[in-house]
Design a protein around this motif. Sequence first.
Motif, PDB file in Angstrom:
ATOM      1  N   ALA A  92       0.907  -1.322  -0.084  1.00 13.76           N
ATOM      2  CA  ALA A  92       0.107  -0.007   0.030  1.00 13.76           C
ATOM      3  C   ALA A  92       0.833   1.335   0.143  1.00 13.76           C
ATOM      4  CB  ALA A  92      -0.882  -0.042   1.276  1.00 13.76           C
ATOM      5  N   GLU A  93       1.973   1.274   0.790  1.00 22.36           N
ATOM      6  CA  GLU A  93       2.831   2.390   0.985  1.00 22.36           C
ATOM      7  C   GLU A  93       3.542   2.709  -0.706  1.00 22.36           C
ATOM      8  OE1 GLU A  93       5.319   1.646   4.030  1.00 22.36           O
ATOM      9  OE2 GLU A  93       3.969   2.123   5.585  1.00 22.36           O
ATOM     10  N   ASP A  96       1.076   4.079  -3.051  1.00 20.84           N
ATOM     11  CA  ASP A  96       0.920   5.404  -2.608  1.00 20.84           C
ATOM     12  C   ASP A  96       2.081   6.268  -3.197  1.00 20.84           C
ATOM     13  OD1 ASP A  96      -1.562   4.896  -1.300  1.00 20.84           O
ATOM     14  OD2 ASP A  96      -0.889   5.038   0.506  1.00 20.84           O
ATOM     15  N   GLU A  97       3.187   5.936  -3.027  1.00 28.69           N
ATOM     16  CA  GLU A  97       4.092   6.508  -3.606  1.00 28.69           C
ATOM     17  C   GLU A  97       4.363   6.624  -5.095  1.00 28.69           C
ATOM     18  OE1 GLU A  97       7.861   5.059  -1.947  1.00 28.69           O
ATOM     19  OE2 GLU A  97       7.219   5.634   0.221  1.00 28.69           O
ATOM     20  N   GLU A 161      -9.699   8.086  -1.874  1.00 31.90           N
ATOM     21  CA  GLU A 161      -8.425   9.013  -1.283  1.00 31.90           C
ATOM     22  C   GLU A 161      -7.457   9.114  -2.340  1.00 31.90           C
ATOM     23  OE1 GLU A 161      -7.406   7.129   2.292  1.00 31.90           O
ATOM     24  OE2 GLU A 161      -9.257   7.388   3.363  1.00 31.90           O
ATOM     25  N   GLN A 162      -7.161   8.223  -3.037  1.00 35.24           N
ATOM     26  CA  GLN A 162      -5.741   8.415  -4.086  1.00 35.24           C
ATOM     27  C   GLN A 162      -6.191   7.187  -4.974  1.00 35.24           C
ATOM     28  OE1 GLN A 162      -2.213   8.329  -2.210  1.00 35.24           O
ATOM     29  NE2 GLN A 162      -1.108   9.081  -4.111  1.00 35.24           N
ATOM     30  N   ASN A 179      -6.038   3.368  -4.936  1.00 31.79           N
ATOM     31  CA  ASN A 179      -4.854   2.784  -4.267  1.00 31.79           C
ATOM     32  C   ASN A 179      -5.328   1.411  -3.600  1.00 31.79           C
ATOM     33  OD1 ASN A 179      -3.619   5.187  -5.256  1.00 31.79           O
ATOM     34  ND2 ASN A 179      -2.604   5.383  -3.345  1.00 31.79           N
ATOM     35  N   ASP A 180      -6.386   1.568  -3.069  1.00 31.73           N
ATOM     36  CA  ASP A 180      -6.640   0.346  -2.084  1.00 31.73           C
ATOM     37  C   ASP A 180      -6.804  -0.980  -3.045  1.00 31.73           C
ATOM     38  OD1 ASP A 180      -6.731   1.659   0.207  1.00 31.73           O
ATOM     39  OD2 ASP A 180      -8.644   2.275   0.301  1.00 31.73           O
TER      40      ASP A 180
END
Length: 214
Positions: A92-93, A96-97, A161-162, A179-180
């Motif tokens: 997930a990180e 996100d990046e 969210e993203q 993203n999820d």
Amino acid sequence: MSESLEHLISRLQQEAVQEAESKARVIVSNAQEKAAAILEQAEQEKAAIIQNGQEEAAAYVERADAQLQQSARDVLISVRRGIENILKQLVAEAVDEAMTIDVLQQMLAGMAQSCADRSGDHRLEFLLSPRDKEKLVAFFASRYREKMASGVKIRVDRDIEQGFKVAFKEGEVYLDFTNDAVAEALSLYLRPRLAEIVKTAATGKGESGSSGSA
């Protein structure tokens, strides 16, 4: 004392001794039989106690083995879940990046171009987070104005969210690139490999064991 009286007394004494000896033999015989019966019963009870003890010991060992196996399985499951959670967080990180505004622009532009290149009515709707919506609207308005006019719409979905979602056919079909969703897809893809690693660690068999004999 006359001889007949002495003979009578002697005979009575002899009979008394014989009777006493006979009774003594009976008593001894009975005692021996009782002792033998008691000994046999004691042997049977001892054998039964030993048998029960062996059965209880075997049952205890079996229960202990089952508990150890269950405990080992529980530990492996806990370790696997812990690693899965760590892996999911790392994925997930990483997503996100990676899901920067530039990446979103490229992905959305590619989809819009593919939609514009096809004949017919291919209305396309991008659902974005409030944070990304304004930047991407400005990007499309400056570079892909004609695509916006040909059926590409951008609107806000506050649940995002993203990342983004793509809607086709007036919202009947969705493609989820949030993203999820991307992180979940990557985690599912990596889980079989993770399960193999945990299994290898549990069995103590390394994968490079056969590579040394070249």
